[in-house]
Design an enzyme around this catalytic site. Structure first.
Site, short mmCIF file in Angstrom:
data_model
loop_
_atom_site.label_atom_id
_atom_site.label_comp_id
_atom_site.label_asym_id
_atom_site.label_seq_id
_atom_site.Cartn_x
_atom_site.Cartn_y
_atom_site.Cartn_z
CE1 TYR A 93 51.53 32.47 30.08
CE2 TYR A 93 53.76 32.86 29.31
CZ TYR A 93 52.86 32.10 30.02
OH TYR A 93 53.29 30.99 30.69
N GLY B 229 49.25 39.07 32.40
CA GLY B 229 47.86 38.64 32.48
C GLY B 229 47.67 37.46 33.40
CB CYS B 230 49.52 34.28 33.83
SG CYS B 230 49.10 33.37 32.33
NE ARG B 231 52.31 40.61 39.89
CZ ARG B 231 53.01 41.72 40.07
NH1 ARG B 231 53.69 42.23 39.04
NH2 ARG B 231 53.05 42.32 41.24
CG PHE C 133 48.48 32.61 39.50
CD1 PHE C 133 48.14 31.36 39.98
CD2 PHE C 133 49.11 32.69 38.27
CE1 PHE C 133 48.44 30.22 39.28
CE2 PHE C 133 49.42 31.55 37.55
CZ PHE C 133 49.08 30.30 38.05
#
Length: 435
Positions: A396, A399-401, A404
């Site tokens: 998670y 993936g979020c990095r 952004f």
């Protein structure tokens, strides 16, 4: 290289790596291997994806895309070769550069079913970390009701305070840090974030602050150390317990309080400032008018509010999160653009937006440092919450990095003030804080 169509016509049994390649879009820069001995992709690839079990195959074909991939990875049926499970960022980025999660055509699906067996197309139970789909959550109440919001917060935040200490570091701050320079540590950046919020809100000794969605009380304690009287509210029982103990340990009990409560149940008003750091994502866009009205009504005339939240880069895309985020990370979470947030604030009446800024790159750096913490404490994390949950968090955050990095998501501060009845403002003419 053997194509998918050649694989179909040359044998009744389809090489699983080829099937996997078809679902990912083909022509990848990663090496694909599978438990049947098949391979696909370049032999000299830095990273690989290894499909380890028949259950993983079922996850992939019954939920093509990021949800199926996540299920297989969290369950341990799929691995990113060459990457640590606490930080698969580089492997994911390499995969994401090429993968399109293409849905095979009906003819290809029929060929796949014949080649790998119809038994893989029968849905099976997902990993236990997965929440119910939205349409099955009605037993928990209407979306964004107090009951359902409490259950959603429990699902994500009541994992383990010890686990969060390892991942977040000593600040216990689960929101975007603000890095004063590229070489700053995570702790320095989190302290700087609280400093920036404190200064933007023009807080001084003797003032009163309400911090809604306060987490483990980082902002609450920062303000109280500087003589501000603070009430924080969180729906997480574990967060509230941890925060109250931290307040006691620092001797801040005369100034600070963290309540295990819905922010809507805070009765006090007349605050000099209201901060919301990472709560808006859980509110629901259709609830913004009530949310911002609540914040306005808690302020004295001339008071300030700061809203810190993840946003989309535009105001036109759907608000709902994707399947993986909705099932595994933030059930019922919704994101919108900063323009929508500003317009909803303005439409409440009595509030004037005075400043906004985007910290997108800072959140990518924050996630980088959280992943590094998870890698450092991997064995302790697995012992505390289990390997599946630890793998989920690594996936998670990495993936979020990427999100952004690629400007798929952003992080905005929006600062507003409550005007008096005549519409006057007592604020300085220019920003009064150091960037």
């Amino acid at each position: 290289m053997t194509t998918f169509k050649e694989s179909v016509t040359s044998t009744d049994h389809l090489p699983l790596a080829k099937v996997f390649e078809t679902f990912l879009g083909g022509d990848l820069k990663v090496r694909l291997t599978a438990y049947d001995g098949s391979v696909a992709g370049p032999a000299d690839a830095r990273f690989g994806v290894d499909l380890k079990t028949p259950r993983g195959t079922t996850y992939l074909v019954t939920a093509p895309g990021d949800l199926g991939l996540a299920r297989a990875y969290i369950a341990g049926d799929l691995d990113f070769v060459g990457a640590h499970p606490g930080d698969p960022y580089e492997a994911l980025r390499t995969l994401a550069d090429d993968a399109s999660f293409t849905k095979p055509s009906p003819l290809e699906m029929a060929q796949i079913a014949r080649g790998i067996g119809l038994e893989h197309f029968k849905p099976i139970a997902p990993p236990p970390q997965e929440a119910l789909p939205r349409w099955r959550r009605f037993t928990e109440g209407l979306r964004h009701s107090k009951t359902r919001d409490a259950e959603v917060i429990h699902h994500h935040y009541d994992v383990s305070n010890a686990f969060y200490e390892w991942v977040l570091g000593p600040s216990m701050t689960y929101t975007c840090a603000v890095y004063p320079d590229a070489d700053a540590s995570l702790e320095t950046a989190q302290e700087n974030k609280y400093r920036l919020v404190f200064d933007k809100l023009r807080l001084k000794p003797g003032d009163r602050l309400l911090d809604i969605g306060c987490g483990w009380g980082g902002m609450v304690r920062y303000a109280a150390r500087r003589g501000v009287s603070v009430i924080g509210a969180t729906l997480s029982a574990e967060q509230a317990q941890w925060a109250q103990q931290a307040i006691a340990d620092e001797g801040l009990g005369d100034l600070a309080e963290v309540r295990h409560a819905d922010y809507r149940d805070v009765a006090e008003s007349g605050f000099d400032a209201v901060s919301s750091i990472g709560l808006t994502e859980h509110i629901g866009v259709h609830n913004y008018p009530a949310y911002f009205t609540f914040m306005r009504d808690k302020l004295r005339d001339g008071g300030l509010l700061l809203n810190h939240c993840i946003t989309r880069p535009d105001n036109t895309k759907p608000n709902k999160a994707g399947a993986f985020i909705d099932r595994y990370v933030f059930p019922d979470g919704e994101l919108t653009g900063s323009g929508t947030i500003i317009s909803k604030l303005q439409n409440v009446g009595g509030l004037e937006v005075v400043h906004t800024e985007n910290f997108r790159e800072h959140y990518a750096m924050t996630l980088r440092d959280w992943n590094a913490n998870l890698v450092e404490h991997w064995d302790e994390a697995v012992a505390e919450v289990g390997e599946g949950t630890a793998r989920l968090w690594g996936l998670y955050m990495a993936g979020c990095r990427i999100g952004f990095d690629r400007n798929v998501i952003q992080l905005h501060h929006v600062l507003a003030t409550k005007l008096d009845q005549s519409g006057k403002s007592t604020l300085p003419l220019r920003p009064w804080w150091d960037a």
